[in-house]
Design a protein around this motif. Structure first.
Motif, PDB file in Angstrom:
ATOM      1  N   ALA A 125     -13.651   0.830  25.569  1.00  0.00           N
ATOM      2  CA  ALA A 125     -13.319  -0.641  26.170  1.00  0.00           C
ATOM      3  C   ALA A 125     -12.995  -0.693  27.879  1.00  0.00           C
ATOM      4  CB  ALA A 125     -12.223  -1.391  25.345  1.00  0.00           C
ATOM      5  N   LEU A 126     -12.142   0.322  28.114  1.00  0.00           N
ATOM      6  CA  LEU A 126     -11.614   0.420  29.517  1.00  0.00           C
ATOM      7  C   LEU A 126     -12.907   0.587  30.471  1.00  0.00           C
ATOM      8  CD1 LEU A 126      -8.280   2.092  29.333  1.00  0.00           C
ATOM      9  CD2 LEU A 126      -8.568  -0.309  29.692  1.00  0.00           C
ATOM     10  N   LYS A 127     -13.727   1.219  29.981  1.00  0.00           N
ATOM     11  CA  LYS A 127     -15.130   1.576  30.699  1.00  0.00           C
ATOM     12  C   LYS A 127     -15.628   0.555  30.957  1.00  0.00           C
ATOM     13  CE  LYS A 127     -17.875   4.276  33.145  1.00  0.00           C
ATOM     14  NZ  LYS A 127     -17.431   4.557  34.562  1.00  0.00           N
ATOM     15  N   HIS A 128     -16.053  -0.571  29.871  1.00  0.00           N
ATOM     16  CA  HIS A 128     -16.585  -1.604  29.952  1.00  0.00           C
ATOM     17  C   HIS A 128     -15.978  -2.534  30.950  1.00  0.00           C
ATOM     18  CE1 HIS A 128     -19.521  -2.195  26.790  1.00  0.00           C
ATOM     19  NE2 HIS A 128     -18.863  -1.179  26.023  1.00  0.00           N
ATOM     20  N   TRP A 129     -14.527  -2.668  30.989  1.00  0.00           N
ATOM     21  CA  TRP A 129     -13.990  -3.370  32.123  1.00  0.00           C
ATOM     22  C   TRP A 129     -13.942  -2.914  33.565  1.00  0.00           C
ATOM     23  CZ3 TRP A 129     -11.731  -7.687  33.706  1.00  0.00           C
ATOM     24  CH2 TRP A 129     -11.024  -7.573  34.738  1.00  0.00           C
ATOM     25  N   GLU A 130     -14.260  -1.625  33.531  1.00  0.00           N
ATOM     26  CA  GLU A 130     -14.700  -0.778  34.890  1.00  0.00           C
ATOM     27  C   GLU A 130     -15.740  -1.472  35.449  1.00  0.00           C
ATOM     28  OE1 GLU A 130     -15.416   3.384  36.653  1.00  0.00           O
ATOM     29  OE2 GLU A 130     -13.940   3.218  35.128  1.00  0.00           O
ATOM     30  N   ASN A 131     -16.918  -1.568  34.449  1.00  0.00           N
ATOM     31  CA  ASN A 131     -18.142  -1.737  34.795  1.00  0.00           C
ATOM     32  C   ASN A 131     -18.410  -3.141  35.093  1.00  0.00           C
ATOM     33  OD1 ASN A 131     -19.224   1.024  34.436  1.00  0.00           O
ATOM     34  ND2 ASN A 131     -19.831   0.573  32.567  1.00  0.00           N
ATOM     35  N   ASN A 132     -17.553  -4.029  34.463  1.00  0.00           N
ATOM     36  CA  ASN A 132     -17.686  -5.196  34.887  1.00  0.00           C
ATOM     37  C   ASN A 132     -17.002  -5.540  36.022  1.00  0.00           C
ATOM     38  OD1 ASN A 132     -17.357  -8.219  34.021  1.00  0.00           O
ATOM     39  ND2 ASN A 132     -15.116  -7.885  34.194  1.00  0.00           N
ATOM     40  N   MET A 133     -16.166  -5.005  36.634  1.00  0.00           N
ATOM     41  CA  MET A 133     -15.386  -4.960  37.834  1.00  0.00           C
ATOM     42  C   MET A 133     -16.374  -4.668  38.910  1.00  0.00           C
ATOM     43  SD  MET A 133     -13.184  -7.304  37.466  1.00  0.00           S
ATOM     44  CE  MET A 133     -13.117  -7.471  39.295  1.00  0.00           C
ATOM     45  N   TYR A 149     -13.276  -9.393  49.879  1.00  0.00           N
ATOM     46  CA  TYR A 149     -13.708  -8.042  49.062  1.00  0.00           C
ATOM     47  C   TYR A 149     -12.495  -7.504  48.699  1.00  0.00           C
ATOM     48  CZ  TYR A 149     -15.644  -3.835  47.532  1.00  0.00           C
ATOM     49  OH  TYR A 149     -16.123  -2.945  46.439  1.00  0.00           O
ATOM     50  N   ARG A 150     -11.410  -7.101  49.529  1.00  0.00           N
ATOM     51  CA  ARG A 150     -10.219  -6.346  49.340  1.00  0.00           C
ATOM     52  C   ARG A 150      -9.413  -7.326  48.694  1.00  0.00           C
ATOM     53  NH1 ARG A 150     -10.645  -5.307  54.986  1.00  0.00           N
ATOM     54  NH2 ARG A 150      -8.863  -6.775  55.468  1.00  0.00           N
ATOM     55  N   MET A 151      -9.229  -8.470  48.741  1.00  0.00           N
ATOM     56  CA  MET A 151      -8.454  -9.316  48.012  1.00  0.00           C
ATOM     57  C   MET A 151      -8.888  -9.461  46.410  1.00  0.00           C
ATOM     58  SD  MET A 151      -6.030 -10.355  49.897  1.00  0.00           S
ATOM     59  CE  MET A 151      -6.135  -8.798  50.690  1.00  0.00           C
ATOM     60  N   VAL A 152     -10.278  -9.369  46.248  1.00  0.00           N
ATOM     61  CA  VAL A 152     -10.717  -9.335  44.864  1.00  0.00           C
ATOM     62  C   VAL A 152     -10.384  -7.974  44.326  1.00  0.00           C
ATOM     63  CG1 VAL A 152     -12.630  -9.550  43.274  1.00  0.00           C
ATOM     64  CG2 VAL A 152     -12.410 -11.244  45.309  1.00  0.00           C
ATOM     65  N   GLU A 153     -10.510  -7.037  45.157  1.00  0.00           N
ATOM     66  CA  GLU A 153     -10.375  -5.585  44.660  1.00  0.00           C
ATOM     67  C   GLU A 153      -8.911  -5.383  44.302  1.00  0.00           C
ATOM     68  OE1 GLU A 153     -11.856  -1.228  46.287  1.00  0.00           O
ATOM     69  OE2 GLU A 153     -11.084  -2.712  47.460  1.00  0.00           O
ATOM     70  N   GLY A 157      -6.282  -4.894  40.058  1.00  0.00           N
ATOM     71  CA  GLY A 157      -5.159  -4.024  39.640  1.00  0.00           C
ATOM     72  C   GLY A 157      -4.329  -4.623  38.386  1.00  0.00           C
ATOM     73  N   LEU A 158      -3.984  -5.947  38.804  1.00  0.00           N
ATOM     74  CA  LEU A 158      -3.174  -6.607  37.948  1.00  0.00           C
ATOM     75  C   LEU A 158      -3.839  -6.915  36.677  1.00  0.00           C
ATOM     76  CD1 LEU A 158      -0.663  -9.253  38.444  1.00  0.00           C
ATOM     77  CD2 LEU A 158      -2.383  -9.880  36.845  1.00  0.00           C
ATOM     78  N   LEU A 159      -5.148  -7.421  36.879  1.00  0.00           N
ATOM     79  CA  LEU A 159      -5.873  -7.623  35.653  1.00  0.00           C
ATOM     80  C   LEU A 159      -6.216  -6.458  34.719  1.00  0.00           C
ATOM     81  CD1 LEU A 159      -8.482 -10.237  36.838  1.00  0.00           C
ATOM     82  CD2 LEU A 159      -6.424 -10.811  35.812  1.00  0.00           C
ATOM     83  N   THR A 160      -6.447  -5.258  35.327  1.00  0.00           N
ATOM     84  CA  THR A 160      -6.705  -4.117  34.456  1.00  0.00           C
ATOM     85  C   THR A 160      -5.440  -3.559  33.776  1.00  0.00           C
ATOM     86  OG1 THR A 160      -8.229  -3.091  36.356  1.00  0.00           O
ATOM     87  CG2 THR A 160      -7.255  -1.652  34.805  1.00  0.00           C
ATOM     88  N   ARG A 161      -4.607  -3.849  34.424  1.00  0.00           N
ATOM     89  CA  ARG A 161      -2.959  -3.701  33.431  1.00  0.00           C
ATOM     90  C   ARG A 161      -2.894  -4.605  32.486  1.00  0.00           C
ATOM     91  NH1 ARG A 161       1.729  -4.352  36.461  1.00  0.00           N
ATOM     92  NH2 ARG A 161       0.544  -5.125  38.203  1.00  0.00           N
ATOM     93  N   ALA A 162      -3.398  -5.857  32.680  1.00  0.00           N
ATOM     94  CA  ALA A 162      -3.149  -6.758  31.866  1.00  0.00           C
ATOM     95  C   ALA A 162      -4.154  -6.454  30.649  1.00  0.00           C
ATOM     96  CB  ALA A 162      -3.543  -8.253  32.135  1.00  0.00           C
ATOM     97  N   TYR A 163      -5.466  -5.972  31.033  1.00  0.00           N
ATOM     98  CA  TYR A 163      -6.504  -5.638  30.047  1.00  0.00           C
ATOM     99  C   TYR A 163      -6.132  -4.597  29.298  1.00  0.00           C
ATOM    100  CZ  TYR A 163     -11.211  -4.658  28.334  1.00  0.00           C
ATOM    101  OH  TYR A 163     -12.208  -4.422  27.298  1.00  0.00           O
ATOM    102  N   ALA A 164      -5.451  -3.410  29.839  1.00  0.00           N
ATOM    103  CA  ALA A 164      -5.129  -2.238  29.189  1.00  0.00           C
ATOM    104  C   ALA A 164      -3.703  -2.685  28.110  1.00  0.00           C
ATOM    105  CB  ALA A 164      -4.497  -1.127  30.058  1.00  0.00           C
ATOM    106  N   GLN A 165      -2.978  -3.535  28.549  1.00  0.00           N
ATOM    107  CA  GLN A 165      -1.528  -3.478  27.995  1.00  0.00           C
ATOM    108  C   GLN A 165      -2.285  -4.421  26.486  1.00  0.00           C
ATOM    109  OE1 GLN A 165       1.063  -5.843  30.369  1.00  0.00           O
ATOM    110  NE2 GLN A 165       1.874  -4.308  31.469  1.00  0.00           N
ATOM    111  N   ARG A 166      -2.929  -5.182  26.476  1.00  0.00           N
ATOM    112  CA  ARG A 166      -3.280  -6.047  25.149  1.00  0.00           C
ATOM    113  C   ARG A 166      -4.000  -5.088  24.560  1.00  0.00           C
ATOM    114  NH1 ARG A 166      -0.348  -9.029  29.013  1.00  0.00           N
ATOM    115  NH2 ARG A 166      -0.183 -11.139  28.265  1.00  0.00           N
ATOM    116  N   PHE A 167      -4.975  -4.386  25.189  1.00  0.00           N
ATOM    117  CA  PHE A 167      -5.977  -3.492  24.345  1.00  0.00           C
ATOM    118  C   PHE A 167      -5.181  -2.470  23.458  1.00  0.00           C
ATOM    119  CE2 PHE A 167      -7.895   0.638  24.335  1.00  0.00           C
ATOM    120  CZ  PHE A 167      -9.169   0.213  23.356  1.00  0.00           C
TER     121      PHE A 167
END
Length: 223
Positions: A125-133, A149-153, A157-167
């Motif tokens: 699942a985390l690889k799916h998220w990485e590919n999405n971003m 670009y940098r602001m979205v990048e 970071g926050l959304l990756t942690r949120a995704y991982a926490q819920r996962f």
């Protein structure tokens, strides 16, 4: 690991990776003593890395007790998703008149060949998220606006942690795979010259993150 600054950076990255991988879960306490034993280094680079993670809101310091892994709440997630919608759709609107057939073909090939592959449903699942971003960062790169670009990048970071926490929350049985179809729909609209519709599909694709992470909150706010 060599040199004080690189030690700090390596430990920072290692702790952050462990949080994303679910080794340290939300609200868990991490101690300096624990990390010193794990990495076999002195207190100074450990403390420097933890202080940096506190500055970025990843951890909260509890003096004489340890460092707590911050749980990202639904309002924070919603705010970041709204921010991404504003920035990404705005950059897309600016870039739309400049897209060439070659650009669109490049984006399509990038999506199919570099972000996804056959058997994608077997990806973690985390690889799916990485590919999405990776897709979203590639798309915004066509705007030529490095700051956006940098602001979205950074926001990922926050959304990756949120995704991982819920996962990693074992009580949560939602599906975690992020479908490539939304990205291909954006590209099809671009191929047809329907950039207004592509922008709407882009907005929908970004907002779909809320359906995975905090659907009840999203519905409560939108109703």
């Amino acid at each position: 690991m060599s040199g004080k600054s690189s030690l700090k950076d390596d430990i920072y990255a290692a702790v952050l990776d462990d949080i994303i991988e679910g080794i340290y879960k939300q609200n868990e306490i991490i101690t300096e003593k624990q990390l010193i034993a794990k990495y076999g280094v002195s207190k100074s680079p450990i403390r420097d890395a933890l202080i940096e993670l506190c500055k970025e809101g990843v951890l909260i310091s509890h003096p004489r007790y340890g460092y707590e892994v911050v749980r990202i709440n639904e309002r924070e997630i919603r705010d970041v998703v709204d921010f991404r919608i504003l920035i990404e759709t705005g950059c897309f609107r600016v870039a739309a008149p400049t897209f060439t057939k070659e650009d669109i073909e490049e984006l399509k090939n990038f999506t199919l060949n570099e972000c996804w592959w056959n058997g994608k449903d077997e990806l973690p699942a985390l690889k799916h998220w990485e590919n999405n971003m990776r897709f979203h960062l590639k798309l915004i790169s066509y705007s030529g606006n490095d700051y956006c670009y940098r602001m979205v990048e950074n926001s990922t970071g926050l959304l990756t942690r949120a995704y991982a926490q819920r996962f990693w929350d074992q009580r949560d049985n939602r599906a975690w795979n992020i479908d490539i179809e939304g990205h291909l729909c954006i590209i099809r609209c671009m191929e047809e010259g329907r950039f207004d519709l592509a922008e709407q599909e882009l907005k929908k694709d970004i907002a779909s993150f809320l359906d995975i992470i905090c659907p009840n909150y999203a519905r409560a706010v939108d109703l």
